[in-house]
Design a protein around this motif. Structure first.
Motif, mmCIF file in Angstrom:
data_model
loop_
_atom_site.group_PDB
_atom_site.id
_atom_site.type_symbol
_atom_site.label_atom_id
_atom_site.label_comp_id
_atom_site.label_asym_id
_atom_site.label_seq_id
_atom_site.Cartn_x
_atom_site.Cartn_y
_atom_site.Cartn_z
ATOM 1 N N GLY A 171 0.822 -1.201 0.000
ATOM 2 C CA GLY A 171 0.000 0.000 0.000
ATOM 3 C C GLY A 171 0.855 1.249 0.000
ATOM 4 N N LEU A 172 1.890 1.202 0.772
ATOM 5 C CA LEU A 172 2.795 2.345 0.840
ATOM 6 C C LEU A 172 3.498 2.557 -0.494
ATOM 7 N N ALA A 173 3.956 1.462 -1.091
ATOM 8 C CA ALA A 173 4.610 1.562 -2.409
ATOM 9 C C ALA A 173 3.646 2.197 -3.410
ATOM 10 N N TYR A 174 2.378 1.811 -3.299
ATOM 11 C CA TYR A 174 1.379 2.353 -4.231
ATOM 12 C C TYR A 174 1.173 3.848 -4.019
ATOM 13 N N VAL A 175 1.032 4.243 -2.756
ATOM 14 C CA VAL A 175 0.846 5.665 -2.462
ATOM 15 C C VAL A 175 2.023 6.484 -2.984
ATOM 16 N N ASN A 176 3.221 5.972 -2.783
ATOM 17 C CA ASN A 176 4.390 6.698 -3.268
ATOM 18 C C ASN A 176 4.347 6.865 -4.780
ATOM 19 N N LEU A 177 3.930 5.823 -5.462
ATOM 20 C CA LEU A 177 3.890 5.861 -6.923
ATOM 21 C C LEU A 177 2.864 6.863 -7.440
ATOM 22 N N ILE A 178 1.668 6.834 -6.868
ATOM 23 C CA ILE A 178 0.617 7.707 -7.406
ATOM 24 C C ILE A 178 0.694 9.131 -6.883
ATOM 25 N N GLU A 179 1.734 9.437 -6.158
ATOM 26 C CA GLU A 179 2.008 10.847 -5.887
ATOM 27 C C GLU A 179 2.376 11.537 -7.193
ATOM 28 N N ASP A 180 2.804 10.740 -8.162
ATOM 29 C CA ASP A 180 2.976 11.249 -9.526
ATOM 30 C C ASP A 180 1.582 11.354 -10.121
ATOM 31 N N ARG A 181 1.071 12.579 -10.136
ATOM 32 C CA ARG A 181 -0.319 12.789 -10.561
ATOM 33 C C ARG A 181 -0.559 12.395 -12.016
ATOM 34 N N GLY A 182 0.462 12.567 -12.834
ATOM 35 C CA GLY A 182 0.321 12.165 -14.235
ATOM 36 C C GLY A 182 0.052 10.677 -14.330
ATOM 37 N N LEU A 183 0.841 9.920 -13.609
ATOM 38 C CA LEU A 183 0.665 8.469 -13.607
ATOM 39 C C LEU A 183 -0.715 8.092 -13.068
ATOM 40 N N LEU A 184 -1.065 8.655 -11.928
ATOM 41 C CA LEU A 184 -2.375 8.373 -11.328
ATOM 42 C C LEU A 184 -3.509 8.634 -12.309
ATOM 43 N N LEU A 185 -3.518 9.845 -12.866
ATOM 44 C CA LEU A 185 -4.650 10.230 -13.710
ATOM 45 C C LEU A 185 -4.677 9.508 -15.045
ATOM 46 N N SER A 186 -3.509 9.223 -15.614
ATOM 47 C CA SER A 186 -3.593 8.506 -16.884
ATOM 48 C C SER A 186 -4.005 7.052 -16.670
ATOM 49 N N LEU A 187 -3.659 6.502 -15.543
ATOM 50 C CA LEU A 187 -4.190 5.168 -15.218
ATOM 51 C C LEU A 187 -5.711 5.227 -15.060
ATOM 52 N N MET A 188 -6.177 6.231 -14.314
ATOM 53 C CA MET A 188 -7.626 6.364 -14.119
ATOM 54 C C MET A 188 -8.345 6.525 -15.465
ATOM 55 N N GLN A 189 -7.747 7.316 -16.341
ATOM 56 C CA GLN A 189 -8.328 7.473 -17.680
ATOM 57 C C GLN A 189 -8.441 6.119 -18.373
ATOM 58 N N ALA A 190 -7.331 5.388 -18.354
ATOM 59 C CA ALA A 190 -7.313 4.095 -19.040
ATOM 60 C C ALA A 190 -8.365 3.150 -18.461
ATOM 61 N N PHE A 191 -8.560 3.223 -17.153
ATOM 62 C CA PHE A 191 -9.512 2.334 -16.492
ATOM 63 C C PHE A 191 -10.959 2.669 -16.824
#
Lengths: 230, 230
Positions: B114-134
């Motif tokens: 969970g922590l690894a995930y939170v650290n990763l999606i602090e990159d908003r670009g990554l977070l939002l483009s994943l959400m878009q794809a989903f």
DNA sequence: GTCTATACAGTGATAGAC
DNA sequence: GTCTATCACTGTATAGAC
């Protein structure tokens, strides 16, 4: 059909038609990607009329978002009223009957609310435009509206369903997973991919056990199929 | 800075710059709403060059999605390797120490992932483009890629972290809620709205208790603030 | 209540120079 | 490896007719 000029209908009704069409188009293409012309065509009217009736694309999206949130709030409120009218057994049971720690945890009312939610987001336009709004926190107008709506749902669940903050959070998390599975069209993979099949059965068995509980006899395949729709 | 012609750099490096820029623009505007020109400007190069290097907008989005999924898979894989190297205590503990039924439920490795995930999606670009794809399951190319990626993550968690299907599903649900809270920019509401504050504290206390466990003394405000970022 | 016409600004992709 | 020029469309919004 002379086809050029649409039937003259009351503006309230036309407004609803446009919102319905816009919900689908915004859902599929996103706020920036959707065009007022695509929406107009989906609604069977001219593009300038869409713009005129809502004053612009942004207002139209806000209208779609308001309508989606409203429908969600109404669905939950009605579910809660029905439940209370039946003499709600205790508050939301914190412990699940079969001992599963994560899946349930929201008791009878949680299952009913979950079911109401699944029924609502079978409307793919509603589902996707909500998902779009939830990724637009950076937009001053839309982001603010989306946050308000999300928090209103949080409060409703916590205050009216008797959920603890933890239970509310967990219920919302389950909802966000449902959004993702349907947004991905994962049910298309049902029966064709081992992991997808397992995840879907696991998800929909939990969510729909109330209504489809006996469906275990009919073959589990029918449960996820329920969520595919148009 | 003559400014017109960008420095001549290796294509691999330029490719990475473009993907990074595209990730932000696709995230904010969606696949259809993003323009190759906006991406080019964000990367500091010309629009035709972006198109030429990736062969088109769709390929570029697929590139962004692949990169995001790859980073996620790598982050999880490394976390799992570290954990195993330390002599992973039993499998994923199915029962939580403090008795909370929903929040934890994934044991020590769940907290680390969970922590690894939170650290990763602090990159908003990554977070939002994943959400878009989903939310693009209906797109033949992008939807298929997104489903594959999501299922790859499901399998990794289930098979390598020792999660049961139920635990895996619950872990994913928590992740989808995190996506939504950050997509909404709910942390902006922290301390200004009672429900938002409660939901965020509840969420991040659970997720970050490992690293920020002692932060309870520093005042809980610092935990959600961690997630705001640029 | 609903349309046609239209102004003005993009928008993805190609051709070809340096 | 990187750009300028440019084409053929598409997009929002306004004006004004019916």
């Amino acid at each position: 059909m002379t086809d050029k000029i649409s039937e003259r209908i009351p503006s309230a009704e036309r407004r609803e038609q446009i919102l319905e069409a816009a919900s689908r188009v915004f859902g599929e293409r996103g706020y920036f990607g959707a065009t007022t012309d695509q929406i107009a065509k989906a609604a069977g009217i001219s593009q300038p009329y869409v713009v005129r009736m809502f004053g612009g694309k942004e207002n139209l999206f806000v209208g779609v978002l308001s309508r989606s949130l409203e429908r969600l709030l109404v669905a939950f409120t009605r579910t809660l009223e029905d439940w209370k009218a039946e003499g709600s057994p205790a508050a939301a049971a914190a412990v699940v009957s079969d001992g599963t720690p994560v899946a349930g945890g929201h008791g009878e009312i949680g299952r009913r609310l979950g079911l109401a939610y699944v029924n609502l987001i079978e409307d793919r336009g509603l589902l996707l435009s909500l998902m779009q709004a939830f990724s637009m926190g950076q937009d001053p107008t839309i982001g603010a509206k989306a946050r308000d709506g999300f928090l209103a749902i949080y409060r409703l669940l916590r205050d009216e369903a008797g959920f603890t903050p933890e239970q509310t959070r967990s219920f919302l998390a389950e909802g966000m997973l449902l959004n993702t599975l349907l947004g991905l069209r994962l049910p298309d993979e049902y029966g064709r991919d081992e992991a997808a099949t397992e995840l879907l059965e696991c998800t929909f068995r939990t969510k729909l056990e109330l209504v489809l509980g006996v469906a275990a006899e009919n073959g589990a395949a029918s449960a996820p199929a329920k969520a595919q729709g148009a």
